[in-house]
Design a protein around this motif. Structure first.
Motif, PDB file in Angstrom:
ATOM      1  N   GLU A 187       0.826  -1.209   0.000  1.00 32.28           N
ATOM      2  CA  GLU A 187       0.000   0.000   0.000  1.00 32.28           C
ATOM      3  C   GLU A 187       0.867   1.269   0.000  1.00 32.28           C
ATOM      4  N   ILE A 188       1.882   1.293   0.856  1.00 32.21           N
ATOM      5  CA  ILE A 188       2.768   2.466   0.942  1.00 32.21           C
ATOM      6  C   ILE A 188       3.534   2.661  -0.363  1.00 32.21           C
ATOM      7  N   LEU A 189       4.099   1.578  -0.904  1.00 30.69           N
ATOM      8  CA  LEU A 189       4.818   1.679  -2.178  1.00 30.69           C
ATOM      9  C   LEU A 189       3.895   2.149  -3.298  1.00 30.69           C
ATOM     10  N   SER A 190       2.687   1.625  -3.347  1.00 33.99           N
ATOM     11  CA  SER A 190       1.729   2.011  -4.390  1.00 33.99           C
ATOM     12  C   SER A 190       1.401   3.495  -4.303  1.00 33.99           C
ATOM     13  N   ASN A 191       1.141   3.981  -3.093  1.00 34.24           N
ATOM     14  CA  ASN A 191       0.830   5.400  -2.908  1.00 34.24           C
ATOM     15  C   ASN A 191       2.017   6.279  -3.265  1.00 34.24           C
ATOM     16  N   ALA A 192       3.210   5.910  -2.800  1.00 33.65           N
ATOM     17  CA  ALA A 192       4.406   6.702  -3.084  1.00 33.65           C
ATOM     18  C   ALA A 192       4.703   6.716  -4.582  1.00 33.65           C
ATOM     19  N   TYR A 193       4.611   5.561  -5.220  1.00 36.64           N
ATOM     20  CA  TYR A 193       4.863   5.485  -6.657  1.00 36.64           C
ATOM     21  C   TYR A 193       3.845   6.333  -7.424  1.00 36.64           C
ATOM     22  N   GLY A 194       2.590   6.257  -7.018  1.00 39.30           N
ATOM     23  CA  GLY A 194       1.525   7.028  -7.658  1.00 39.30           C
ATOM     24  C   GLY A 194       1.713   8.530  -7.532  1.00 39.30           C
ATOM     25  N   GLN A 195       2.445   8.961  -6.502  1.00 35.95           N
ATOM     26  CA  GLN A 195       2.704  10.380  -6.297  1.00 35.95           C
ATOM     27  C   GLN A 195       4.032  10.823  -6.912  1.00 35.95           C
ATOM     28  N   GLY A 196       4.674   9.925  -7.646  1.00 35.41           N
ATOM     29  CA  GLY A 196       5.885  10.280  -8.361  1.00 35.41           C
ATOM     30  C   GLY A 196       7.171  10.107  -7.584  1.00 35.41           C
TER      31      GLY A 196
ATOM     32  N   GLN B 294      10.488   8.255  -6.161  1.00 38.49           N
ATOM     33  CA  GLN B 294      11.384   7.266  -6.760  1.00 38.49           C
ATOM     34  C   GLN B 294      11.480   6.047  -5.847  1.00 38.49           C
ATOM     35  N   VAL B 295      10.470   5.226  -5.926  1.00 39.38           N
ATOM     36  CA  VAL B 295      10.410   3.957  -5.194  1.00 39.38           C
ATOM     37  C   VAL B 295      10.166   2.866  -6.218  1.00 39.38           C
ATOM     38  N   PRO B 296      10.449   1.628  -5.862  1.00 40.36           N
ATOM     39  CA  PRO B 296      10.157   0.533  -6.801  1.00 40.36           C
ATOM     40  C   PRO B 296       8.669   0.498  -7.143  1.00 40.36           C
ATOM     41  N   ARG B 297       8.353   0.255  -8.407  1.00 44.31           N
ATOM     42  CA  ARG B 297       6.948   0.157  -8.810  1.00 44.31           C
ATOM     43  C   ARG B 297       6.395  -1.185  -8.332  1.00 44.31           C
TER      44      ARG B 297
ATOM     45  N   TYR C 129       7.891  -6.462  -7.044  1.00 47.33           N
ATOM     46  CA  TYR C 129       8.038  -5.087  -7.512  1.00 47.33           C
ATOM     47  C   TYR C 129       9.244  -4.980  -8.430  1.00 47.33           C
ATOM     48  N   GLU C 130       9.249  -3.916  -9.238  1.00 46.72           N
ATOM     49  CA  GLU C 130      10.381  -3.698 -10.128  1.00 46.72           C
ATOM     50  C   GLU C 130      11.612  -3.370  -9.308  1.00 46.72           C
ATOM     51  N   MET C 131      12.736  -3.830  -9.785  1.00 48.86           N
ATOM     52  CA  MET C 131      14.002  -3.556  -9.099  1.00 48.86           C
ATOM     53  C   MET C 131      14.565  -2.248  -9.628  1.00 48.86           C
ATOM     54  N   LEU C 132      14.915  -1.367  -8.716  1.00 50.44           N
ATOM     55  CA  LEU C 132      15.557  -0.113  -9.100  1.00 50.44           C
ATOM     56  C   LEU C 132      17.054  -0.331  -9.249  1.00 50.44           C
ATOM     57  N   PRO C 133      17.666   0.305 -10.240  1.00 50.95           N
ATOM     58  CA  PRO C 133      19.126   0.190 -10.364  1.00 50.95           C
ATOM     59  C   PRO C 133      19.800   0.947  -9.224  1.00 50.95           C
TER      60      PRO C 133
END
Length: 124
Positions: A68-77, A79-82, A97-101
């Motif tokens: 839930e936290i990742l989804s909200n943060a990602y939705g607000q732009g 830079q967290v894993p999608r 979730y997608e891995m960030l480089p």
């Protein structure tokens, strides 16, 4: 005393989870040894990288909240894993979730000065 059961998965179990969400594509799996409370696996499908994070059943509420936290943060732009998938099963929960480089936060945090570590901790 609370005992947490381990959720280390076999390659077949990982393949089944990945096939459910991505189809029968060829995958490469590498266990990630860092982290607490969960087992994490780096999943490579073609040129894309994902993280499969597996929680024991008694910690499924943490998995749900993290998704839930990742989804909200990602939705607000941010830079967290999608976050892609969350599922709670009879014996475990997992997030994909997608891995960030880049480097892991712990590694980067340890490279900071004590002053910067404190400042970052205060911001969080």
């Amino acid at each position: 005393l609370r005992v947490t059961t381990s959720m280390k998965l076999s390659l077949e179990e990982i393949s089944n989870i990945i096939s459910k969400h991505f189809g029968g594509k060829s995958i490469h799996v590498q266990e990630i040894s860092s982290g607490v409370m969960t087992y994490k696996y780096q999943i490579q499908i073609g040129f894309e990288y994902f993280i499969l994070r597996v929680y024991p059943l008694e910690r499924r509420h943490i998995a749900s909240k993290e998704f839930e936290i990742l989804s909200n943060a990602y939705g607000q732009g941010c830079q967290v894993p999608r976050p892609l998938f969350f599922e709670s099963k009879k014996n475990m929960a997992y997030i994909i979730y997608e891995m960030l480089p880049g480097k892991a936060l712990l590694t980067s945090f340890e490279d900071l000065s004590k002053k910067d570590q404190f400042a970052l901790s205060e911001d969080i």
